[in-house]
Write a protein that holds these residues in place. Structure first.
Motif, PDB file in Angstrom:
ATOM      1  N   GLU A   1       0.336  -7.383   4.101  1.00  0.00           N
ATOM      2  CA  GLU A   1       1.132  -8.480   3.544  1.00  0.00           C
ATOM      3  C   GLU A   1       1.190  -8.368   2.044  1.00  0.00           C
ATOM      4  N   GLU A   2       2.384  -8.550   1.497  1.00  0.00           N
ATOM      5  CA  GLU A   2       2.581  -8.457   0.044  1.00  0.00           C
ATOM      6  C   GLU A   2       1.976  -7.173  -0.507  1.00  0.00           C
ATOM      7  N   GLY A   3       2.116  -6.106   0.278  1.00  0.00           N
ATOM      8  CA  GLY A   3       1.663  -4.797  -0.195  1.00  0.00           C
ATOM      9  C   GLY A   3       0.192  -4.514   0.007  1.00  0.00           C
TER      10      GLY A   3
ATOM     11  N   ASP B   1       5.887   2.552  -0.981  1.00  0.00           N
ATOM     12  CA  ASP B   1       4.972   1.407  -1.015  1.00  0.00           C
ATOM     13  C   ASP B   1       5.310   0.495   0.169  1.00  0.00           C
ATOM     14  N   VAL B   2       4.367   0.377   1.084  1.00  0.00           N
ATOM     15  CA  VAL B   2       4.589  -0.483   2.253  1.00  0.00           C
ATOM     16  C   VAL B   2       4.255  -1.928   1.865  1.00  0.00           C
ATOM     17  N   ILE B   3       5.260  -2.808   1.965  1.00  0.00           N
ATOM     18  CA  ILE B   3       5.067  -4.198   1.535  1.00  0.00           C
ATOM     19  C   ILE B   3       4.620  -5.076   2.710  1.00  0.00           C
ATOM     20  N   ASP B   4       5.234  -4.856   3.852  1.00  0.00           N
ATOM     21  CA  ASP B   4       4.900  -5.653   5.037  1.00  0.00           C
ATOM     22  C   ASP B   4       4.827  -4.745   6.246  1.00  0.00           C
ATOM     23  N   GLY B   5       3.849  -4.997   7.095  1.00  0.00           N
ATOM     24  CA  GLY B   5       3.738  -4.167   8.291  1.00  0.00           C
ATOM     25  C   GLY B   5       2.449  -4.420   9.030  1.00  0.00           C
TER      26      GLY B   5
ATOM     27  N   MET C   1       0.840  -1.204   0.000  1.00  0.00           N
ATOM     28  CA  MET C   1       0.000   0.000   0.000  1.00  0.00           C
ATOM     29  C   MET C   1       0.873   1.251   0.000  1.00  0.00           C
ATOM     30  N   LYS C   2       0.395   2.222  -0.797  1.00  0.00           N
ATOM     31  CA  LYS C   2       1.090   3.499  -0.798  1.00  0.00           C
ATOM     32  C   LYS C   2       0.809   4.198   0.537  1.00  0.00           C
ATOM     33  N   GLU C   3       1.841   4.852   1.043  1.00  0.00           N
ATOM     34  CA  GLU C   3       1.714   5.375   2.406  1.00  0.00           C
ATOM     35  C   GLU C   3       0.626   6.441   2.547  1.00  0.00           C
ATOM     36  N   ASP C   4       0.311   7.127   1.428  1.00  0.00           N
ATOM     37  CA  ASP C   4      -0.708   8.186   1.556  1.00  0.00           C
ATOM     38  C   ASP C   4      -2.114   7.635   1.838  1.00  0.00           C
ATOM     39  N   LEU C   5      -2.264   6.324   1.755  1.00  0.00           N
ATOM     40  CA  LEU C   5      -3.547   5.735   2.141  1.00  0.00           C
ATOM     41  C   LEU C   5      -3.850   6.020   3.612  1.00  0.00           C
TER      42      LEU C   5
END
Ligand SMILES: Nc1ncnc2c1ncn2[C@@H]1O[C@H](CSCC[C@H](N)C(=O)O)[C@@H](O)[C@H]1O
Ligand SMILES: Nc1ncnc2c1ncn2[C@@H]1O[C@H](CSCC[C@H](N)C(=O)O)[C@@H](O)[C@H]1O
Lengths: 64, 226, 226, 64
Positions: D47-49, D29-33, D1-5
């Motif tokens: 997970e997986e973006g 782009d956050v891939i895992d967190g 997910m793009k961080e601006d979400l």
């Protein structure tokens, strides 16, 4: 015009209430008459069943 | 010459019925989309022969429909085409609407809006007379993107609004409307002659005529009073 | 089986792309009517392969689009079909939207709304997340008037909403939306075989298939947040 | 997910703000967190973006 139009029409200039004078009617269909603004006094003719609510300066024909 | 005079002349010549026939190709699709419920009060701006009000009474159970038109002969003709007095007509100017605030549920207008001298005034008046949630269905086939409509001003002999699709949306919003959508409604019924008949009196090429009717068609912009 | 499980299976079999291809016949007309302006944030409810968000980014300059879908495989596939990270996807339930109040400009949904267990909850959530004037373009080809869609519940194996056109309008209004319009969008592209090929595996008569695709098509209801 | 979400997402349950913990990223782009609700403390995996913001009782798969 059917008389229930009175519920929603108003003077096109100042949007104030109109008063209906009927000269000829056919049931609740007003054939001839006058609508007079209760605020500015402007008069709008009803002729052949049709109210003419054009602003006076756009009224090109001779009123009845 | 004012639009009113021009249209008085048209109505005397019976052109109101010709317009009805041609515009109906598109108008029936536009009318069928309107969220008119039984008992609603619907306005038709620049009503011509008055077909829209009649149709909404007959097919959708509208409680009352009012056609407003500046041209005396148009209004007289419209009244003469129906015995249904719940489908009424009045003479008036759509820049100076003779209706009380919040008194109308929905408004339809076909091929009339661009005759306004001050189109922003029309939108302002509509917003005033529509109740919250009331819609304005504004259909025009003269607009910027439809290049074939640019020459009409000369033909009709009165000045006419020529906005782009974006300008329609912007003007609606500026007046205070929410823009619910915008669409081009094709005319699938106007007959287009076979290739070999071109050029015709009106059309250089068949392609152009197809583009005008089947692709551009009529621009519909839908506004909702907040 | 929940809708999520069923659609995970579909996505694994690549059926998301088949749906995209079939639904695009209609979806492109629906998307083109939406009043999306440059920079807008648009939501796609039940986004499947995610074509709607991609299209609005490419053709309308939407600022960001988000597809939300309950099925993990759907969301994974959708993310894999684009490198445009302004077209994002997330897993979620459209009855419990993970978006702040007034954070979305417009919402599109195609062939998804009727899977809601509580469709009224979806409308309530949408009204909350849409900003005033934001629209909900709700397209479904399962609804009461389309008799050919009645049997799907059995085929898909999950319970599905089956409202009439009037019930859609009523439910939108009950949730607090203004109803801006309602239309049936024909599918003009699904190929209909010649008379002699009928009955086919799916259709008794050609007439029925024509009615299903060209007449009923897809029901579009447009709501506007006040 | 793009961080601006992060500007617009919230907890699907109580609609309160989420806090982002990043385990792996690729640019913005956050891939895992993990997304944690600042109010109810519920945790949502990325997970997986892809953020999984299903209400916890609808989350059938094993979280990362
Ligand atoms: N300022 C104005 N106020 C009211 N009516 C107007 C107007 N300017 C033009 N009109 C009317 O708008 C109509 C446009 S012709 C279209 C008529 C009809 N809607 C149809 O689809 O066939 C004419 O009848 C004309 O008299
Ligand atoms: N409660 C729910 N919340 C979110 N998505 C849901 C849902 N119920 C069903 N869906 C999703 O809705 C989708 C319907 S299929 C339609 C996909 C896409 N809009 C298209 O036009 O092709 C599926 O991907 C399914 O997983």
């Amino acid at each position: 015009m059917k008389e229930d139009l009175m519920d929603i029409i108003c003077c096109p200039l100042d949007k104030q209430e109109l008063e209906l004078t009927v000269d000829e009617r056919d049931g609740d269909d007003v054939i001839d008459g006058t609508l007079t603004c209760t605020e500015c006094g402007e008069r709008y003719p009803i002729e052949e069943g049709i109210p003419n609510l054009l602003p006076p300066d756009m009224r090109d024909d001779i009123p009845a | 010459m004012s639009a009113g005079d021009a249209f008085d002349e048209w109505a005397r010549q019976g052109k109101d019925q010709g317009m009805e026939e041609r515009h109906w190709h598109t108008a029936k699709h536009v009318l069928s989309q309107m969220p008119v419920e039984e008992g609603d009060t619907v306005l038709d701006l620049g009503s011509g022969s008055g077909y829209a009000g009649r149709a909404l009474r007959e097919t959708r159970g509208a409680g009352r429909t009012y056609g407003i038109d500046a041209a005396a002969e148009m209004v007289h003709n419209a009244r003469s085409y129906t015995d249904d007095r719940h489908s009424g007509f009045l003479r008036g100017d759509f820049e100076h609407l003779p209706f009380a605030d919040d008194s109308v549920d929905h408004c339809f207008s076909m091929e009339a809006f661009y005759y306004a001298e001050d189109p922003h005034a029309v939108l302002g008046e509509l917003l005033r007379v529509l109740r919250p949630g009331g819609t304005f269905y504004c259909a025009v086939n003269r607009w910027e993107e439809n290049v074939y409509s640019h020459e009409w001003e000369e033909l009709v002999g009165v000045p006419m609004v020529l906005w782009s699709e974006r300008e329609y949306r912007a003007a609606f919003r500026e007046a205070g409307f929410h823009v619910a959508g915008q669409d081009r409604i094709p005319d699938e019924e106007t007959e287009i002659p076979p290739e070999t008949d071109f050029p015709t009196e009106d059309w250089e090429t068949r392609e152009a005529m197809v583009e005008r009717y089947r692709e551009y068609g009529t621009l519909l912009t839908v506004g909702v009073a907040p």
